[in-house]
Design a protein around this motif. Structure first.
Motif: not given
Length: 1716
Positions: A1628, A1631-1632, A1635, A1637-1639, A1695-1696, A1699
């Motif tokens: 978890s 995965l955070q 996320q 990194t995408f932001e 969503e996770h 990604m």
């Protein structure tokens, strides 16, 4: 000069306190501190009262003036004031004038010299005024100081110099002394009486007397030209410091040893060339501040012969005459210092007395010349003045021999012109005489042998060796104890030639001397024999340093008097008329307990605690109070028996004494010059027309003055301070002090006249030559060793009591002079000191009495005291006729107990002077009741001792030896058949004896002669007794419980039963509380405690036979903390329950074969190891884990051997009845193999896995500890065998062998793997065009291994048991929480009891918070409750004391044990992951048991919502799954992985890295290659659309254009974010990171596009691929696999999940990327 400061109580302290009027009726100004003055002693003299508005506190008198200190700190003067210029130069004594210059200052002490005065203020400042011609006022450039002027006393050694606080002053004719708060002496003025190392006078500024630095000075006094100091003796450890062995000036050895063929010559005749310079004409010139190195009898203890010429006829001592030498030594060793002080004065009355001193032995047997011979010989010396001076000295010293001290030599510092200078002839004769003493020194070494033990104690009286007198036990009092003091003495050119001097040397360094070869060959055999005899150990008859608990409360009695200055009149007390430039100790006063010194013009006084006055110096007018000669040594003033002096004053030629008479109102004595009225104006030095006293005379008017509290003298005048007794308070105070002084004198008499002679019977005591040899043995033989020890203990306690009484009497006396008030009474504030001392003393007397000591002492006493013991009778205050000697001794030694009643009576009498409601009355009343209660208690103790003694006299002899003990007292016994044993035999006889420490049961059979053949002792500390209800029976029974027996006693009546029950219970209670140490039985408990602490040795119990238990008991059984020691060396320390080991304990058991111990530390139950523990075997093995019934049972780890031993191995797993059974991991470090599988009876049995350090992997069946049955074996290169096995690594049977390239054999195999296989079967080579189904021959691992849920079952079962469940999930939730609370509280308590395991406060708070269920209310779990549960679990899993924390700790240990080292094999990855999933499932089961309302796996917790409609909808699962409404899915991984995975991450990730090694290497090669390109080239290569290319990038805060060469700048923040994936643990968290990194990518693109947009996967993927490449994550394949395996199922499709899929795609894309 003619004043003194009384006592040792701080003047400043006392003056701060106002006189407290004891009641409102007493007028302090009119009745307290009234001053009376007079001159002389004739009958016509009437004292005149000086009227002042306030009470006088202190007076000081000079030659013709006086100074008075009154309450409020004001100072008045009277008399002639030659220094007052403008003011009145003379004031009558009845009209004193106020010294107005001191107004505004609070003065606390005053002093008067001959013609000057001084005052000390409250803050320790000094003011001086008067004559200053010699600098005596300390003010330069003034010859007179008309008014009080401040004088600065500054310490020059500090920077800046700080002011010294002064306590008291003393003034002489030309000098002044100050005593500082640090108890050091400061001096100024002129003359050798300053004690300063200087020749320049006057000394204007106060300087420290360095010779006394480091000593604790208690008081100073000044004569006209001499000074005195009262000094506390050095503590024993300082006194025993080694002597310096080198000269302080020339650095040469002080002592030399010359080794001859058959003997050794020891010499201390060091000659210091810096001390004296010989001139050409033969005169010796002294350098300033030095003394002659060769001196004339500087010490009166030195035999004169050592200074006289060896050639003089009759003067050479006979070295071979051992008998004479021996006799002389004893005589010289000071029998003059005798018990009865009257002997001292007698010693000086006969001027023809010789050195011998006792029994006439001296005149006949001494090898030294008599006075006449000395005089004749001295006439031959060339210098007549020298002869006269020496003769005077010799006569002065001959009739008195103080203790022979060696190294604190009584050297003189001569001032030029004071004494004739030694000529060469005298010098030469003295040099030649030194030779005669050398041989004697060797003999005296032997003498030191007999002194060896006696040196450690001292006897200030008869029977003691005066060579080791009082003051400092363990060394010579006042002797050279301070190193610096001794060095300065040696600087004065000390030189010893006397036998007496060497003796202390010999004793001090005995071991060094006795090791010399040939040393004893010259010695008398008789002396050697005497030295080697055994003796009774000497008891020091003065306690070392007083009572420890008394501390600074009581004044010290262990004091010395030091003197210095001019000595023409003998006022220094050293036995000569020589001056002393520096302070020197007066040896013979060191053991006299001096408490006060006073100095007249030319004489000195010392007052002792025993109320005696020693005087020395000028006796021209009889001022010394005796007519004995010479007056150069201290002698006792002659007073009638029973007169006890307690204050003294010294004037020019008279002495004033304040004493106790028959009644307790003080009386005055006067000795010295009679002053006639007509002659008062005559000059002082004209003595015609004056008469004088030959001994002190009583002043008849003293009874009219009232209660005199102090006396002062000076010039020709006398002054007395008195109080009127209005309410009776003053009289009562005086009576108390007088009673204490009288009691102390009585105790001292008994000590000196009875106790010391009795002890000396047992000492090696030869007081005269012809002593009978049996006398020494008689005491030890008569008493026996045990009673001798008791007698010594009695003596010690007696001396402690005596010493305390002396200190108390000195304190009461000092308080009478200063603070006449209740709060100054130490016996009220610190009564315990007195009560404890009396208690201890009474106990020692009782013990001696019980053991028949007094009876045994009677015979030796009879031999010593004679048939008519009048002395004993008088001291014991017994009037009976023909009383037995033993009874007299008992009465004598119990006499001090009577004094307790006296304390009670006098305190009660003092109390009647106060209002009943006042605090003082209450204090006095309490004190009175304490002393009275103790008196009654000790009276009862005496009766018990006497009762016990008479019992032993009539007791059958056989049992006496074993039962008779000093502290044992009889309470009652059943010889009257009052008590019998129930169910005893018909002919048996039982006798019960109750002592204060045990119940004795004696048994026997009637017809036998010896009635009681056996007896058993039951210690009271482990005895419980309870009455048996009588009900209908006529039996009066008592049930007695002891650790190993329970029996019933039958009494003959209910009264007897009650008596025995009460007696036993009281005795037990007293035995528990320490034998009723103090107080009476009135306050005792009705019942002794049923639970108690005691020690007991078992004699019967089979398991504990002859073992000793010490600890807590409950009703006859060990219960609570305790320790058992067995005779074979076994020791158990820990808790007990009902007589058995139960709880936590430590057990040590010696191994019979190895010389080492087995050691178990852990939990016990019902006497057996049970629960968690650690067992260290003597063989070196270590087991940590669970036990049951003394066996390893449950989960545990066994380490065998060490890494370098023959068979190091570790097993961790399940044990059943001491054998490995169930799942376990065995790491065989020697063979490099690790087995993970099932066991039975210590053998591998069932399925299992083996991995080796060479990469072999086996999984399959095991039987009888061997690989037997079906299995799979893989080698490092993927060669695989699947089939039958018969032995370890041995193939036997059908199987398939697959090569790494896919070729395979199928058939029957035999042989050991790696050493050639026999194959019968077919070989297959798969075709390239075969279908995929045929190719898939790869073996699926894990099928034949132990299933994950089967692993570590014992670990989880133990956790369930700790929660109170028999099996997983079967139990009560409430009970589980109670068990958690108990476990945590117990652990907290254990940690609190063990300081080394101490917990921090925060840790304690955490433990407290874990004891409570965070889900307090029953009902569905909300998000808030869920968070509380989550936080609770995090804390619980972090705390090993919590069952969940312990489980977590154990799981981490077993997981690491399995997958670290050899276990780090890539083929174990799947099992490792499955094992973690199994942990999560099983821990989640535990969590749901503790929190039953928590939804099961996959359940949903709704987010809190304000809309009730939402709440309704959220309960519907369909809505939750289909709509994006917020909610939390409960899963074991989301709840527990954050706690578990970080601990297991290192071994797990290592397995992933090994599994993905090949793929990661391909990926990494590609990353390194592509990262060589700049940003724009790489973006173009990856196909990123131009609109997403950053135009400018931030560099160091400023935006910079992106150009073709820019590298590692685009999307830098997203790259940094993605790199954090390696620093996180759980899926978890990883995965955070993805996320975020995408932001970051989106943020950067939006800022360049300045437009909102939605990503499509085609746009996003190339950009993300760029970021992944630039992030350069080394083991990205491992990270991807870990996330994929352990990801929470509920996020896979969200969503996770998308990604993560993108990241995974990037990883595969990079591996296959082709660069052009």
């Amino acid at each position: 000069m003619h004043q003194h400061c009384h006592g040792q109580i701080s003047v400043m302290e006392s003056q701060r306190k106002r006189y407290a009027a004891p009641s409102s009726g007493e007028d302090s100004s009119g009745e307290r501190g009234s001053l009376h003055t007079w001159k002389g002693y004739s009958c016509s003299v009437t004292p005149e009262r000086v009227l002042l508005s306030r009470p006088v506190l202190q007076a000081a008198l000079g030659t013709r003036h006086g100074v008075l200190l009154v309450e409020g700190g004001q100072v008045y003067s009277f008399g002639e004031f030659r220094w007052k210029q403008s003011q009145v130069s003379e004031v009558g004594p009845l009209k004193p004038v106020l010294e107005s210059a001191l107004s505004g200052q609070c003065v606390v002490a005053v002093a008067a010299g001959s013609f000057h005065s001084g005052a000390v203020t409250e803050d320790g400042g000094v003011h001086m005024w008067g004559e200053n011609s010699f600098g005596q006022c300390g003010l330069s450039s003034l010859t007179v100081v008309p008014n009080p002027t401040p004088v600065a006393v500054l310490d020059p050694d500090t920077s800046p110099p700080h002011t010294i606080r002064v306590l008291e002053l003393a003034c002489g004719e030309q000098h002044s002394l100050a005593l500082s708060a640090q108890h050091e002496v400061w001096a100024w003025g002129s003359g050798c009486q300053l004690g300063l190392v200087t020749t320049i006078f006057p000394v204007w500024k106060p300087q420290k007397v360095e010779h006394l630095a480091g000593r604790h000075v208690l008081q100073v006094a000044c004569g006209a030209f001499h000074s005195l100091a009262l000094v506390r003796c050095l503590p024993p450890q300082e006194a025993r410091r080694p002597l310096p062995d080198k000269c302080g000036q020339c650095n040469q050895l002080l002592y030399t040893m010359t080794d001859k063929e058959d003997h050794v010559i020891i010499s201390d005749s060091h000659y210091c060339p810096l001390g004296v310079e010989l001139l050409a004409d033969g005169e010796a010139r002294l350098e300033p501040g030095r003394s002659p190195p060769l001196r004339l009898r500087g010490s009166p203890s030195e035999p004169l012969s050592s200074h006289t010429s060896a050639s003089a006829p009759g003067l050479h001592p006979s070295i071979t005459d051992h008998t004479d030498y021996e006799r002389r030594t004893v005589a010289q060793n000071g029998e003059i210092l005798t018990t009865t002080d009257s002997d001292i004065s007698a010693a000086g009355t006969d001027s023809d007395r010789t050195v011998g001193g006792v029994g006439g032995a001296g005149s006949q047997n001494s090898p030294y010349p008599d006075d006449q011979a000395v005089k004749e010989y001295l006439k031959k010396l060339s210098d007549t003045s020298l002869a006269e001076e020496t003769a005077k000295m010799t006569i002065a010293g001959a009739s008195f021999q103080p203790p022979a001290d060696s190294l604190d030599l009584l050297t003189s510092d001569l001032l030029p012109g004071v004494m004739p200078v030694t000529t060469s002839s005298a010098l030469n004769s003295l040099v030649s005489s030194c030779a005669s003493a050398v041989a004697e020194r060797v003999v005296s070494t032997c003498e030191a042998l007999s002194l060896k033990k006696r040196i450690n104690c001292y006897y200030p009286g008869v029977g003691g060796v005066a060579g080791a007198p009082g003051g400092v036990p363990g060394g010579f009092p006042g002797g050279p104890a301070e190193e610096r003091v001794r060095l300065e003495e040696s600087m004065q050119g000390k030189k010893s030639c006397s036998t007496g001097d060497i003796r202390e040397e010999e004793a001090e360094g005995l071991s060094r001397r006795l090791s010399l070869p040939g040393l004893l060959s010259q010695v008398s055999p008789r002396l050697l024999r005497r030295a080697s005899r055994p003796r009774v150990r000497a008891v020091p008859l003065t306690p070392v340093g007083g009572l420890p608990e008394a501390g600074e409360l009581l004044p010290s009695l262990q004091t010395e008097v030091w003197s210095w200055g001019r000595g023409e009149e003998g006022q220094l007390g050293h036995g000569d008329n020589l001056p002393r430039l520096q302070p020197l100790c007066i040896k013979c006063l060191s053991s006299k307990e001096v408490v006060l010194v006073a100095a007249g013009a030319h004489h000195s006084l010392a007052l002792t605690a025993q109320s005696q006055v020693f005087s020395w110096g000028s006796n021209s007018s009889g001022q010394l109070g005796h007519m004995a000669c010479p007056t150069t040594i201290p002698r006792l003033a002659k007073l009638s028996e029973g007169i006890r002096v307690w204050d003294v004053g010294a004037g020019a030629q008279h002495t004033l004494l304040l004493a106790d008479g028959d009644c307790y109102q003080p009386i005055l004595y006067y000795s010295g010059q009679q002053v006639r009225e007509a002659a008062q104006d005559a000059p002082q030095d004209q003595t015609e027309g004056y008469s004088y006293t030959q001994q002190p005379v009583l002043l008849p008017f003293c009874m009219n003055l009232g209660y005199v509290s102090g006396v002062f003298a000076g010039g020709q005048s006398c002054v007395a301070l008195a109080d009127r007794n209005v309410t009776g308070f003053i009289a009562s105070l005086h009576e108390l002090a007088a009673a204490e002084r009288k009691f102390y004198c009585k105790l001292s008499s008994v000590k000196n006249q009875i106790l010391r002679p009795l002890l000396d019977l047992g000492e090696n005591c030869y007081s005269s030559a012809g002593q009978r040899p049996w006398v020494r043995e008689s005491l030890g033989t008569a008493l026996g060793p045990a009673s001798t020890v008791l007698l010594q203990s009695l003596a010690r306690c007696y001396c402690r009591l005596c010493h305390l009484t002396g200190q108390h009497s000195a304190l009461l006396t000092a308080n009478l002079r200063r603070r006449r008030e209740v709060k100054s009474l130490v016996m009220l504030e610190h009564a315990s000191i007195f009560l404890d001392t009396y208690n201890e003393y009474c106990c020692s007397v009782g013990n001696f009495l019980v053991m028949g000591g007094f009876q045994a002492l009677a015979k030796p006493s009879l031999d010593f005291f004679g048939k008519c013991p009048e002395l004993l009778q008088r001291l014991a205050e017994s009037s009976e006729e023909n009383i037995p000697l033993s009874d007299l001794l008992v009465a004598l030694f119990y006499l001090p107990m009577r004094h307790l009643h006296e304390y009670g009576r006098l305190l009660l009498k003092l109390g009647t002077c106060f209002e009943v409601s006042s605090v003082d009355y209450q204090k006095l009343q309490d004190g009175c009741s304490k002393f009275e209660a103790l008196a009654l208690h000790l009276k009862r103790r005496r009766k018990e001792a006497e009762y016990t003694y008479h019992f032993w006299k009539s007791f059958p002899g056989k049992m006496t030896d074993s039962l008779r003990k000093p502290p044992r007292r009889l309470i009652c016994e059943s010889s009257n058949k009052a008590l019998t044993l129930q169910n005893s035999g018909r002919f048996s006889v039982n006798w019960f004896i109750l002592f204060n420490d045990a119940l004795v049961h004696a048994q026997g059979v009637v017809p036998y002669k010896s009635l009681f053949s056996t007896h058993h002792v039951f210690p009271l500390a482990t005895l419980w007794v309870e009455p048996i209800p009588e009900e209908n029976t006529d039996l009066y029974g008592l049930k007695v419980i002891s650790p190993e027996e329970t029996f019933t006693l039958l009494a003959c009546s209910s009264m007897e039963k009650a008596k025995w029950l009460r007696s036993i219970k009281q005795a037990v209670d007293q035995a528990m509380s320490g034998a009723g140490q103090s107080g009476s039985g009135a306050g005792q408990r009705a019942e002794p405690p049923i639970s108690r602490t005691a020690s007991y040795t078992f004699y019967k119990d089979s398991r504990l036979k002859e073992a000793t238990y010490e600890g807590r008991w409950l009703a006859g059984k060990p219960n609570g903390r305790g320790m058992v020691k067995w005779l074979d060396g076994r020791i158990y320390t820990g808790t007990f329950k009902n007589g058995l080991e139960d709880g936590f304990g430590d057990y040590v058991m010696p191994s019979k074969t190895l010389n080492l111990n087995d050691h178990y530390q852990g939990h016990w139950k019902e006497g057996k190891m049970h629960g968690i523990g650690t067992y260290k075997y003597a063989t070196g093995e270590l087991y940590e884990g669970s036990f049951q019934d003394n066996m390893r049972h449950g989960h545990g780890m066994l380490r065998s051997g060490t890494l370098n031993s023959s068979s190091p191995s570790v097993f961790i797993g399940q044990w059943v009845h001491d054998k490995k059974t169930g799942y376990g991991v065995f790491d065989d470090i020697t063979r490099g193999e690790k087995y993970m599988g099932m066991w039975q009876d210590d053998q591998r049995q069932g399925t299992g896995v083996i991995v080796t350090q060479f990469g072999l992997y086996y999984e399959g069946a095991f039987n009888n500890n061997k690989m037997q049955g079906t299995g799979v074996l893989l080698s490092e290169d993927n060669t695989t065998y699947e089939g039958e096995f018969s032995e370890d690594w041995t193939l036997n049977g059908k199987g398939v062998l697959t090569m790494a390239n896919g070729d395979y054999f199928e058939g029957t195999f035999t042989g050991e793997w790696g050493s050639g296989l026999k194959v019968t079967g077919s070989f297959f080579k798969p075709n390239l065009y075969d279908s995929d189904g045929d190719k898939g021959r790869a073996v699926k691992l894990g099928r034949l291994a132990v299933r994950p849920e089967e692993k570590w079952r014992a670990v989880f079962e133990e956790c369930w048991m700790r929660l109170g469940c028999e099996a997983p999930g079967q139990g009560e939730n409430q009970r589980a929480w109670e068990n958690i609370a108990v476990a945590l509280t117990t652990s907290r308590r254990q940690h609190r009891d063990c300081p080394e395991m101490n917990l921090s406060q925060s840790h304690n708070r955490t433990l407290e918070s874990l004891e409570f269920n965070p889900q307090q209310h029953v009902g569905p779990v909300t998000m808030e409750k869920y968070d509380r549960i989550r936080h609770y679990l995090i804390k619980a899993c972090d705390t090993p004391l919590h069952p969940l924390g312990r489980l977590m700790e154990t799981l981490v240990a077993v997981y690491r044990m399995t997958y670290v080292g050899v276990g780090a094999n890539r083929r174990l990855l799947l099992q490792a992951v499955n094992e973690i999933m199994s942990y999560l499932a099983r821990i989640f089961q535990l969590v749901r048991f503790l929190f039953p309302d928590l939804p099961e796996e996959g359940g949903v917790i709704p987010e809190p919502s304000s809309d009730p409609q939402d709440k309704k909808d959220s309960n519907c699962a369909d809505t939750q799954l289909e709509s994006p409404k917020p909610g939390r899915v409960v899963s074991s991984s989301s709840l527990l992985l954050p706690v578990l995975l970080p601990r297991l991450y290192p071994p797990l990730f290592t397995l992933y890295a090994l599994e993905k090694e090949r793929e990661d290497n391909v990926y990494w090669e590609c990353v390194l290659r592509l990262n060589k390109q700049p940003d724009m080239a790489l973006l173009a290569f990856l196909g990123v659309q131009h609109k997403f290319w950053p135009v400018s990038v931030p560099v160091l805060g400023e935006r910079t254009e992106v150009v073709s060469s820019t590298k590692d700048a685009c999307f830098a923040s997203a790259t940094e974010t993605l790199q954090q994936i390696s620093t996180t643990f759980t899926p978890s968290d990883k995965l955070q990171v993805i996320q975020l990194t995408f932001e970051e990518i989106t943020k950067e693109v939006v800022s360049s596009l300045e437009d909102s947009f939605l990503w499509s996967m085609d746009d996003l993927f190339p950009v993300f691929l760029y970021v992944v490449l630039r992030a350069r994550i080394r083991n990205l394949g491992s990270e991807v696999s870990l996330i994929e395996d352990l990801m929470d199922p509920c996020v896979q499709h969200g969503e996770h999940g998308i990604m993560f899929t993108t990241l995974k795609a990037c990883y595969y894309q990079i591996q296959h990327e082709k660069t052009t």
